[in-house]
Design an enzyme around this catalytic site. Sequence first.
Site, PDB file in Angstrom:
ATOM      1  N   CYS A  83      11.523  -7.588  -2.075  1.00  0.00           N
ATOM      2  CA  CYS A  83      10.730  -6.870  -1.134  1.00  0.00           C
ATOM      3  C   CYS A  83       9.353  -7.831  -0.913  1.00  0.00           C
ATOM      4  O   CYS A  83       8.720  -6.941   0.010  1.00  0.00           O
ATOM      5  CB  CYS A  83      10.290  -5.552  -2.447  1.00  0.00           C
ATOM      6  SG  CYS A  83      11.868  -4.890  -2.319  1.00  0.00           S
ATOM      7  N   HIS A  87       6.796   0.542  -2.750  1.00  0.00           N
ATOM      8  CA  HIS A  87       7.773   0.887  -3.703  1.00  0.00           C
ATOM      9  C   HIS A  87       8.095   2.068  -4.301  1.00  0.00           C
ATOM     10  O   HIS A  87       7.392   3.031  -4.278  1.00  0.00           O
ATOM     11  CB  HIS A  87       7.513  -0.006  -4.962  1.00  0.00           C
ATOM     12  CG  HIS A  87       8.273  -1.057  -4.629  1.00  0.00           C
ATOM     13  ND1 HIS A  87       7.631  -2.415  -5.052  1.00  0.00           N
ATOM     14  CD2 HIS A  87       9.228  -1.920  -5.094  1.00  0.00           C
ATOM     15  CE1 HIS A  87       8.234  -3.992  -4.491  1.00  0.00           C
ATOM     16  NE2 HIS A  87       9.550  -3.092  -4.228  1.00  0.00           N
ATOM     17  N   GLU A 103       1.679  -0.963  -2.799  1.00  0.00           N
ATOM     18  CA  GLU A 103       2.165  -2.384  -2.710  1.00  0.00           C
ATOM     19  C   GLU A 103       0.071  -2.720  -2.218  1.00  0.00           C
ATOM     20  O   GLU A 103       0.175  -3.226  -1.173  1.00  0.00           O
ATOM     21  CB  GLU A 103       2.844  -3.114  -2.678  1.00  0.00           C
ATOM     22  CG  GLU A 103       4.378  -2.995  -3.435  1.00  0.00           C
ATOM     23  CD  GLU A 103       3.973  -3.567  -4.280  1.00  0.00           C
ATOM     24  OE1 GLU A 103       2.940  -3.535  -5.300  1.00  0.00           O
ATOM     25  OE2 GLU A 103       4.888  -2.418  -5.756  1.00  0.00           O
TER      26      GLU A 103
HETATM   27  N1  PCA Z   1      14.010  -3.441  -3.953  1.00  0.00           N
HETATM   28  C1  PCA Z   1      14.099  -5.015  -4.316  1.00  0.00           C
HETATM   29  C2  PCA Z   1      14.988  -5.717  -3.284  1.00  0.00           C
HETATM   30  C3  PCA Z   1      15.488  -4.587  -2.308  1.00  0.00           C
HETATM   31  C4  PCA Z   1      15.164  -3.576  -3.385  1.00  0.00           C
HETATM   32  O1  PCA Z   1      14.899  -2.136  -2.562  1.00  0.00           O
HETATM   33  C5  PCA Z   1      12.830  -5.626  -4.500  1.00  0.00           C
HETATM   34  O2  PCA Z   1      11.650  -4.660  -4.531  1.00  0.00           O
HETATM   35  O3  PCA Z   1      12.237  -6.485  -3.979  1.00  0.00           O
END
Ligand code: PCA
Length: 199
Positions: free
Chosen positions: A140, A166, A77
């Site tokens: 996240c 992610h 990210e």
């Molecule tokens: N993904 C979510 C919150 C926890 C996770 O593993 C997100 O992308 O915000």
Amino acid sequence: MKVLMTGFEPFDGNSFNPSWAAVEALQAPEGIELRKLRLPVVYQKAPALLVEEMRGWVPDAVICVGLADGRSEITPERVAVNAMDETIPDNEGAFPHGDPIDPDGPAAYMTRLPIHTITQRLREAGIPAKISNTAGVYVCNNLMYGLLRAIAEEPLFRDVKGGFIHVPATKEMDPAEGVPVLPMETLVQALQIAVETLK
Ligand code: PCA
């Protein structure tokens, strides 16, 4: 070198979250002291627990990992934005609608991880990877914002490299039909490469 990695507990009705499973399975690469933390999918708690752990240990780098259901690539990210606005509540029922994470904070914080190099190395290893320009507006993003705010504000963390990656769904979480998946081994290998990039 001390590296702290985090993953998340399951959320949104799932019983499995590949982000924590991948962090848990990760072996520390040569020369890296690795600590792992499993975080709740709770706006108020995740960043506070992370920063508390960082104050106690002061890592050189922090990589937080989360699930992005629907993505087909590993996505480092670029940015965390100052907003909470997801269409589902967190695991303790908090359901903000566009509220800022920090009313006095900047609109965004940029990652402190070498996301171009990480993405390039992942691709060289044959792993689908792409820089993402939004970590969403859920827990996240909230965690990434809290991490980068702590790095920006606390002198103790001045030299900490930190950011968020992610990962896509895996078959262990029994995703809905058509949701792209990667093998769990690929997620673990991707995190290994990301950590090695920090050496
Ligand atoms: N993904 C979510 C919150 C926890 C996770 O593993 C997100 O992308 O915000």
